[in-house]
Design a protein around this motif. Structure first.
Motif, PDB file in Angstrom:
ATOM      1  N   GLU A  89     -13.575  -4.259  11.252  1.00  0.00           N
ATOM      2  CA  GLU A  89     -14.861  -3.767  11.718  1.00  0.00           C
ATOM      3  C   GLU A  89     -15.665  -2.593  11.412  1.00  0.00           C
ATOM      4  O   GLU A  89     -16.501  -2.059  11.603  1.00  0.00           O
ATOM      5  N   LEU A  90     -14.761  -2.089  10.273  1.00  0.00           N
ATOM      6  CA  LEU A  90     -15.815  -0.933   9.771  1.00  0.00           C
ATOM      7  C   LEU A  90     -16.007  -1.581   8.215  1.00  0.00           C
ATOM      8  O   LEU A  90     -17.043  -0.410   7.824  1.00  0.00           O
ATOM      9  N   GLY A  91     -16.285  -2.911   7.758  1.00  0.00           N
ATOM     10  CA  GLY A  91     -16.643  -3.629   7.105  1.00  0.00           C
ATOM     11  C   GLY A  91     -16.194  -2.522   5.718  1.00  0.00           C
ATOM     12  O   GLY A  91     -16.866  -2.766   4.093  1.00  0.00           O
ATOM     13  N   VAL A  92     -15.163  -2.439   5.246  1.00  0.00           N
ATOM     14  CA  VAL A  92     -14.366  -2.062   4.034  1.00  0.00           C
ATOM     15  C   VAL A  92     -13.608  -2.900   4.136  1.00  0.00           C
ATOM     16  O   VAL A  92     -12.432  -4.150   4.139  1.00  0.00           O
ATOM     17  N   PRO A  93     -13.327  -3.357   2.512  1.00  0.00           N
ATOM     18  CA  PRO A  93     -12.737  -4.690   2.299  1.00  0.00           C
ATOM     19  C   PRO A  93     -11.120  -4.303   2.464  1.00  0.00           C
ATOM     20  O   PRO A  93     -11.083  -2.957   1.632  1.00  0.00           O
ATOM     21  N   TYR A  94     -10.207  -5.280   2.568  1.00  0.00           N
ATOM     22  CA  TYR A  94      -9.040  -4.993   1.946  1.00  0.00           C
ATOM     23  C   TYR A  94      -8.359  -5.680   1.681  1.00  0.00           C
ATOM     24  O   TYR A  94      -7.909  -7.270   1.246  1.00  0.00           O
ATOM     25  N   GLU A  95      -6.798  -5.590   1.148  1.00  0.00           N
ATOM     26  CA  GLU A  95      -5.715  -6.561   0.675  1.00  0.00           C
ATOM     27  C   GLU A  95      -4.738  -6.288   1.279  1.00  0.00           C
ATOM     28  O   GLU A  95      -4.934  -5.495   1.451  1.00  0.00           O
ATOM     29  N   ALA A  96      -4.561  -7.854   1.691  1.00  0.00           N
ATOM     30  CA  ALA A  96      -2.467  -7.510   1.963  1.00  0.00           C
ATOM     31  C   ALA A  96      -1.903  -8.193   2.276  1.00  0.00           C
ATOM     32  O   ALA A  96      -1.863  -9.663   0.605  1.00  0.00           O
ATOM     33  N   ARG A  97      -0.692  -7.397   1.486  1.00  0.00           N
ATOM     34  CA  ARG A  97       0.698  -7.914   0.879  1.00  0.00           C
ATOM     35  C   ARG A  97       1.605  -7.048   1.018  1.00  0.00           C
ATOM     36  O   ARG A  97       1.720  -6.229   1.769  1.00  0.00           O
ATOM     37  N   VAL A  98       2.834  -9.097   0.767  1.00  0.00           N
ATOM     38  CA  VAL A  98       4.291  -8.516   1.182  1.00  0.00           C
ATOM     39  C   VAL A  98       5.240  -7.482  -0.599  1.00  0.00           C
ATOM     40  O   VAL A  98       5.016  -8.244  -0.653  1.00  0.00           O
ATOM     41  N   VAL A  99       5.138  -6.913  -0.149  1.00  0.00           N
ATOM     42  CA  VAL A  99       5.594  -5.753  -1.449  1.00  0.00           C
ATOM     43  C   VAL A  99       7.079  -5.135  -0.331  1.00  0.00           C
ATOM     44  O   VAL A  99       6.860  -3.822  -0.242  1.00  0.00           O
ATOM     45  N   SER A 100       8.490  -5.549  -0.400  1.00  0.00           N
ATOM     46  CA  SER A 100       9.667  -4.483  -0.339  1.00  0.00           C
ATOM     47  C   SER A 100       9.797  -3.564  -1.414  1.00  0.00           C
ATOM     48  O   SER A 100       9.986  -3.880  -2.508  1.00  0.00           O
ATOM     49  N   ALA A 101       9.871  -2.626  -1.175  1.00  0.00           N
ATOM     50  CA  ALA A 101      10.416  -0.995  -1.565  1.00  0.00           C
ATOM     51  C   ALA A 101      12.281  -1.378  -1.891  1.00  0.00           C
ATOM     52  O   ALA A 101      12.725  -0.844  -2.174  1.00  0.00           O
ATOM     53  N   HIS A 102      12.471  -2.289  -0.753  1.00  0.00           N
ATOM     54  CA  HIS A 102      14.056  -2.184  -0.773  1.00  0.00           C
ATOM     55  C   HIS A 102      14.429  -3.459  -1.698  1.00  0.00           C
ATOM     56  O   HIS A 102      15.326  -3.957  -2.888  1.00  0.00           O
ATOM     57  N   ARG A 103      14.077  -4.536  -1.911  1.00  0.00           N
ATOM     58  CA  ARG A 103      14.229  -6.363  -2.650  1.00  0.00           C
ATOM     59  C   ARG A 103      13.202  -6.235  -4.399  1.00  0.00           C
ATOM     60  O   ARG A 103      14.064  -6.455  -5.028  1.00  0.00           O
ATOM     61  N   THR A 104      12.385  -5.365  -4.082  1.00  0.00           N
ATOM     62  CA  THR A 104      11.636  -5.511  -5.476  1.00  0.00           C
ATOM     63  C   THR A 104      10.495  -3.894  -5.318  1.00  0.00           C
ATOM     64  O   THR A 104       9.580  -4.524  -5.117  1.00  0.00           O
ATOM     65  N   PRO A 105      11.484  -3.199  -5.735  1.00  0.00           N
ATOM     66  CA  PRO A 105      11.526  -1.956  -5.800  1.00  0.00           C
ATOM     67  C   PRO A 105      10.150  -1.672  -6.962  1.00  0.00           C
ATOM     68  O   PRO A 105       9.245  -0.524  -7.308  1.00  0.00           O
ATOM     69  N   GLU A 106       9.873  -2.370  -8.199  1.00  0.00           N
ATOM     70  CA  GLU A 106       9.677  -2.006  -9.396  1.00  0.00           C
ATOM     71  C   GLU A 106       8.037  -2.800  -9.481  1.00  0.00           C
ATOM     72  O   GLU A 106       7.470  -2.431  -9.752  1.00  0.00           O
ATOM     73  N   LEU A 107       8.194  -3.867  -8.225  1.00  0.00           N
ATOM     74  CA  LEU A 107       6.793  -4.532  -7.795  1.00  0.00           C
ATOM     75  C   LEU A 107       5.462  -3.755  -7.162  1.00  0.00           C
ATOM     76  O   LEU A 107       4.857  -3.241  -7.019  1.00  0.00           O
ATOM     77  N   LEU A 108       6.582  -3.035  -6.301  1.00  0.00           N
ATOM     78  CA  LEU A 108       6.117  -1.503  -5.890  1.00  0.00           C
ATOM     79  C   LEU A 108       5.295  -0.765  -6.629  1.00  0.00           C
ATOM     80  O   LEU A 108       4.699  -0.121  -6.245  1.00  0.00           O
ATOM     81  N   PHE A 109       6.505  -0.090  -6.913  1.00  0.00           N
ATOM     82  CA  PHE A 109       5.931   1.114  -8.120  1.00  0.00           C
ATOM     83  C   PHE A 109       4.482   0.424  -9.324  1.00  0.00           C
ATOM     84  O   PHE A 109       3.871   1.392  -9.486  1.00  0.00           O
ATOM     85  N   ASP A 110       4.784  -0.808  -8.996  1.00  0.00           N
ATOM     86  CA  ASP A 110       3.469  -1.321 -10.423  1.00  0.00           C
ATOM     87  C   ASP A 110       2.363  -1.225  -9.437  1.00  0.00           C
ATOM     88  O   ASP A 110       1.852  -1.277  -9.122  1.00  0.00           O
ATOM     89  N   HIS A 111       2.598  -1.642  -8.514  1.00  0.00           N
ATOM     90  CA  HIS A 111       1.181  -1.775  -7.432  1.00  0.00           C
ATOM     91  C   HIS A 111       0.780  -0.325  -6.961  1.00  0.00           C
ATOM     92  O   HIS A 111      -0.880   0.241  -7.047  1.00  0.00           O
ATOM     93  N   ALA A 112       1.520   0.745  -6.841  1.00  0.00           N
ATOM     94  CA  ALA A 112       0.941   1.962  -6.544  1.00  0.00           C
ATOM     95  C   ALA A 112       0.404   2.643  -7.487  1.00  0.00           C
ATOM     96  O   ALA A 112      -0.521   3.036  -7.608  1.00  0.00           O
ATOM     97  N   GLU A 113       1.310   1.763  -8.891  1.00  0.00           N
ATOM     98  CA  GLU A 113       0.638   2.738 -10.702  1.00  0.00           C
ATOM     99  C   GLU A 113      -0.497   1.618 -10.902  1.00  0.00           C
ATOM    100  O   GLU A 113      -1.744   2.678 -11.416  1.00  0.00           O
ATOM    101  N   ARG A 114      -1.423   1.340 -10.055  1.00  0.00           N
ATOM    102  CA  ARG A 114      -2.389   0.093 -10.728  1.00  0.00           C
ATOM    103  C   ARG A 114      -3.387   0.301  -9.068  1.00  0.00           C
ATOM    104  O   ARG A 114      -4.352  -0.048  -9.678  1.00  0.00           O
ATOM    105  N   ALA A 115      -2.900   0.529  -8.274  1.00  0.00           N
ATOM    106  CA  ALA A 115      -3.808   0.775  -7.035  1.00  0.00           C
ATOM    107  C   ALA A 115      -5.252   1.464  -7.175  1.00  0.00           C
ATOM    108  O   ALA A 115      -5.840   1.355  -7.503  1.00  0.00           O
TER     109      ALA A 115
END
Length: 97
Positions: A33-59
């Motif tokens: 509605e605001l015209g802001v491009p987004y991405e949506a992903r499933v990233v579990s802090a419990h099952r894949t914490p490394e993936l979550l931190f990698d995602h945060a570091e590269r954001a």
């Protein structure tokens, strides 16, 4: 689950499981509605914490300005601007920022 509204998203929407999408899709609709491009992903802090931190570091390097995360993901993000939707968001309560 991985969804992007455009090739250069500005907002990242993260959730721990596909089952969180009914709550988290509110952020996707608002972004549209605001015209802001987004991405949506499933990233579990419990099952894949490394993936979550990698995602945060590269954001920021990938162009994200903000992250909207399910309540569990809010705690795990040490950087960036994070907006959390509590588990009771469908009933209109439980928002954190």
């Amino acid at each position: 689950m991985s969804v992007a509204s455009e090739t250069h998203p500005r907002v990242g929407i993260l959730m721990g499981a596909d089952a969180d999408w009914p709550v988290m899709q509110v952020a996707a609709r608002s972004s549209n509605e605001l015209g802001v491009p987004y991405e949506a992903r499933v990233v579990s802090a419990h099952r894949t914490p490394e993936l979550l931190f990698d995602h945060a570091e590269r954001a920021r390097g990938r162009g994200l300005s903000a992250i909207v995360a399910g309540a569990g993901g809010v705690v795990a993000f040490p950087t960036e601007t994070v907006y959390g939707l509590g588990a009771d968001a469908q009933r209109g309560c439980g928002a954190a920022g």
